[in-house]
Scaffold this active site. Structure first.
Site, short mmCIF file in Angstrom:
data_model
loop_
_atom_site.label_atom_id
_atom_site.label_comp_id
_atom_site.label_asym_id
_atom_site.label_seq_id
_atom_site.Cartn_x
_atom_site.Cartn_y
_atom_site.Cartn_z
CB ALA A 232 -1.02 0.07 1.49
CB CYS A 283 0.72 -7.17 -5.31
SG CYS A 283 1.31 -8.81 -5.16
C1 UDX Z 1 0.04 -15.41 -6.07
C2 UDX Z 1 -0.62 -14.50 -5.62
O1 UDX Z 1 -1.30 -13.76 -6.63
C3 UDX Z 1 -0.08 -13.24 -4.88
O2 UDX Z 1 -0.94 -12.65 -4.11
C4 UDX Z 1 0.86 -14.20 -3.76
O3 UDX Z 1 1.61 -13.12 -3.08
C5 UDX Z 1 1.61 -15.04 -4.43
O4 UDX Z 1 0.91 -16.03 -5.12
P1 UDX Z 1 1.42 -15.35 -8.51
O5 UDX Z 1 2.66 -16.46 -8.23
O6 UDX Z 1 1.77 -14.09 -9.09
O7 UDX Z 1 0.90 -14.95 -7.08
O8 UDX Z 1 0.25 -16.04 -9.07
P2 UDX Z 1 -0.16 -16.94 -10.39
O9 UDX Z 1 1.17 -16.78 -11.40
O10 UDX Z 1 -1.38 -16.85 -10.53
O11 UDX Z 1 0.17 -18.34 -9.77
C6 UDX Z 1 -0.57 -19.15 -8.83
C7 UDX Z 1 -0.79 -20.59 -9.33
O12 UDX Z 1 -1.21 -21.23 -8.33
C8 UDX Z 1 -1.08 -20.82 -10.75
O13 UDX Z 1 -0.31 -21.61 -11.54
C9 UDX Z 1 -2.42 -21.83 -10.26
O14 UDX Z 1 -2.53 -22.80 -11.21
C10 UDX Z 1 -1.73 -22.40 -8.89
N1 UDX Z 1 -2.87 -22.87 -8.40
C11 UDX Z 1 -3.95 -22.34 -7.84
C12 UDX Z 1 -2.63 -24.31 -7.59
O15 UDX Z 1 -1.84 -25.02 -7.79
N2 UDX Z 1 -3.70 -24.94 -6.80
C13 UDX Z 1 -4.76 -24.22 -6.41
O16 UDX Z 1 -5.60 -24.74 -5.82
C14 UDX Z 1 -5.02 -22.71 -6.95
C1 UDX Z 2 5.35 -4.96 -6.13
C2 UDX Z 2 6.18 -4.81 -4.88
O1 UDX Z 2 7.42 -3.96 -5.23
C3 UDX Z 2 6.82 -6.00 -4.32
O2 UDX Z 2 7.44 -5.85 -3.17
C4 UDX Z 2 5.56 -7.16 -4.09
O3 UDX Z 2 6.23 -8.43 -3.40
C5 UDX Z 2 4.85 -7.33 -5.14
O4 UDX Z 2 4.31 -5.87 -5.63
P1 UDX Z 2 5.79 -5.73 -8.61
O5 UDX Z 2 4.21 -5.32 -8.82
O6 UDX Z 2 6.36 -6.88 -9.04
O7 UDX Z 2 6.27 -5.74 -7.04
O8 UDX Z 2 6.59 -4.45 -9.27
P2 UDX Z 2 6.54 -3.00 -8.83
O9 UDX Z 2 8.31 -2.64 -9.13
O10 UDX Z 2 6.69 -2.80 -7.48
O11 UDX Z 2 5.91 -1.94 -9.55
C6 UDX Z 2 4.86 -2.04 -9.51
C7 UDX Z 2 4.08 -1.07 -10.49
O12 UDX Z 2 4.36 0.46 -10.05
C8 UDX Z 2 4.41 -0.94 -12.01
O13 UDX Z 2 3.57 -0.79 -12.82
C9 UDX Z 2 5.60 -0.05 -12.06
O14 UDX Z 2 5.68 0.58 -13.30
C10 UDX Z 2 4.88 1.06 -11.10
N1 UDX Z 2 5.97 2.02 -10.73
C11 UDX Z 2 6.86 1.77 -9.68
C12 UDX Z 2 5.85 3.33 -11.27
O15 UDX Z 2 5.11 3.65 -11.69
N2 UDX Z 2 6.99 4.29 -10.62
C13 UDX Z 2 7.72 3.77 -9.70
O16 UDX Z 2 8.82 4.72 -9.17
C14 UDX Z 2 7.75 2.46 -9.36
#
Ligand code: UDX
Ligand code: UDX
Length: 475
Positions: A232, A283
């Site tokens: 946040a 996120c």
């Molecule tokens: C996810 C969440 O979105 C994020 O909030 C958290 O911090 C980390 O896990 P991410 O790894 O980016 O992030 O999600 P995603 O790429 O969608 O992967 C989740 C995987 O879990 C998918 O491949 C899905 O098929 C799998 N899954 C989901 C299982 O294997 N079992 C389940 O019951 C549900």
């Molecule tokens: C974020 C958090 O950084 C990470 O700690 C958490 O685990 C997952 O969520 P992520 O979403 O992968 O990571 O990328 P991040 O680099 O944080 O960027 C998020 C978004 O903010 C992007 O769309 C990026 O372009 C934007 N951003 C970031 C800006 O527009 N300006 C900045 O200065 C930094």
């Protein structure tokens, strides 16, 4: 009791589970790491012999996989086997925002977490540490704990009464695009829990490559809340600087200079002060919506409306970019071709979840533009999913209103276009050959740079009209 960790299982082979387990396997060669997923295609892709086509693109990831895959790192759909053999289980499944029912639009849907907890209760044997990796609303660990305790105390799941679970929260702070370096060299590792032995066991795992002073512990709820609040705060900084980008445009100040000047104050710090088209990624929005939901639940209306504004500014920024483009192109973009450079939510990832490009492209398509979309890593099928209601045109030689094509390169995208719109900060967009590109475009040729990455002098010298975010009209 002492724990001995020989086998780890991770449920969820996504953007978090895949890279995190790859780094654990790499740093702990004596531990066997099994990543399981309900999606067979995803597992097949992780096992693909072609390291350029892994389901997740992250710099440095394929090098680690080359070393560890099928040595002590395995990707599998055999969930039952790997849960039953594991000493430690990470839950890294997705927790999307609920689309219906109580808390729709704000609360996270925990159905996958619950499903994972049920699988663990059913298949795990003996004493198992369960580590919550997914970003979750506060007190989800309690849900996991209660499912595991209830089910493991029932005869059906625990006939020999041998199962015991220890729940830890270990939020992942990696950012996509820098996941491997974030995992290898984290700012901190946070472990929440109430069982000292289980905490020290997970700590021992990280001590293989992380300095002890960077590993901090807390109770479960503080750990979960910290993850939500970290995201946040980061999102809030982006919205803050984006709100000021508009003020800079109106008052002829330069957002880069302002960011630099305030960032050099060590109390403010230089990071997360880059103005852009709005934050994306899986996120930030989800976590702020969760925070709002939690605050509302506790009757903290002022707190929730404070955080709501972070999302309001984020949406406003995207809509304002659409309006500016339309205004600059003589008030109408219907039938005009716009080259979209970058579709991922940021550079160095193939992830498009909540990418500002989606809303901006949809807005431009609604106005009747024809878009030619180029991103170095995003697969065309992903763009088709994201722009589902708008027609995709293959091999187009002319413009088609309110539809889009996929381009193979920057040159390909700008062919006969009226404007190029830079949406993500991929390295190759920094070094555009303006002289060559302007000859391929229709005049007057525009560059809309939402990331402030182009060479303004070169672009203008080559004859481009330029609008750069936070700098206003630079024709
Ligand atoms: C996810 C969440 O979105 C994020 O909030 C958290 O911090 C980390 O896990 P991410 O790894 O980016 O992030 O999600 P995603 O790429 O969608 O992967 C989740 C995987 O879990 C998918 O491949 C899905 O098929 C799998 N899954 C989901 C299982 O294997 N079992 C389940 O019951 C549900
Ligand atoms: C974020 C958090 O950084 C990470 O700690 C958490 O685990 C997952 O969520 P992520 O979403 O992968 O990571 O990328 P991040 O680099 O944080 O960027 C998020 C978004 O903010 C992007 O769309 C990026 O372009 C934007 N951003 C970031 C800006 O527009 N300006 C900045 O200065 C930094």
């Amino acid at each position: 009791m002492k724990f001995l960790i020989e086998k780890i299982c991770c449920i969820g082979a996504g953007y978090v589970g895949g890279p995190t387990m790859a780094v654990i396997a790499h740093k702990c060669p004596d531990i066997e790491v099994n990543v399981v997923d309900i999606n067979p295609l995803r597992i097949q892709e992780w096992n693909s012999p072609d390291f350029d086509n892994l389901p997740v693109f992250e710099p440095g990831l394929s090098d680690i996989l080359k070393k560890c895959r099928n040595r002590n790192l395995f990707f599998s759909i055999d969930i039952e086997k790997h849960i039953s053999e594991a000493d430690m289980i990470f839950i890294s499944v997705n927790t999307p925002t609920k689309t219906r029912g109580i808390g729709a639009g704000q609360a996270s849907d925990l159905k996958w977490i619950e499903a994972s907890a049920r699988q663990i209760a059913k298949y795990a044997k003996g004493k198992t540490i369960v580590v919550e990796k997914s970003t979750l609303p506060v007190k989800t660990a309690e849900v996991i704990k209660s499912i595991l305790q209830t089910l493991s105390s029932s005869n059906k799941y625990n006939k020999q009464n041998s199962k015991k679970f220890y729940i830890l929260s270990n939020p992942e702070f990696l950012a996509e695009g820098t996941a491997i370096s974030d995992l290898t060299n984290p700012d901190r590792v946070l472990i929440g829990g109430d069982d000292e032995e289980a905490i020290s066991c997970l700590k021992k795992l990280y001590l293989n490559w992380v300095n002890e002073e960077k590993i901090i512990t807390s109770d479960l709820w503080s750990s979960e809340l910290s993850k939500l609040i970290a995201n946040a705060f980061l999102a809030q900084r982006v919205s803050s600087i984006n709100s000021i980008s508009a003020l800079c445009e109106s008052t002829q100040a330069n957002i880069n200079d302002v960011s630099k000047a305030i960032g050099m104050d060590s109390r403010i710090g230089e990071y997360f002060l880059r103005a852009g088209p709005g934050f994306g990624g899986s996120c930030f929005k989800k976590d702020i919506l969760n925070l709002i939901y939690i605050c509302n639940n506790y009757g903290l209306d002022e707190v929730s409306s404070y955080w709501e504004k972070v999302l309001t500014i984020n949406d406003w920024q995207k809509n304002r970019i659409i309006k500016i483009i339309s205004e600059k192109l003589f008030g109408t973009i219907s039938g005009k071709k716009i080259a979209i450079l970058g579709f991922a939510f940021k550079a160095n990832t193939n992830d498009t979840r909540e990418s500002p490009a989606i809303q901006i492209c949809k807005g431009l398509l609604d106005e009747g533009s024809f878009l030619s979309i180029y991103d170095p890593k995003v697969h065309i099928n992903q763009i088709k999913n994201d722009l589902a209601t708008f027609p995709y045109i293959e091999n187009s030689s002319s413009n088609h209103s309110a539809s889009w094509e996929s381009a193979e390169s920057i040159e390909d995208a700008v062919q006969n276009s009226d404007a190029m719109l830079i949406l993500s900060d991929w390295e190759e967009f920094y070094n555009i050959n303006y002289k060559i590109l302007i000859n391929k475009m229709r005049g007057p040729s525009w560059i809309f740079d939402t990331r402030n990455i182009i060479n303004l002098d070169e672009a203008k010298k080559s004859g481009f009209n330029v609008w750069a975010l936070g700098k206003g009209n630079l024709i």
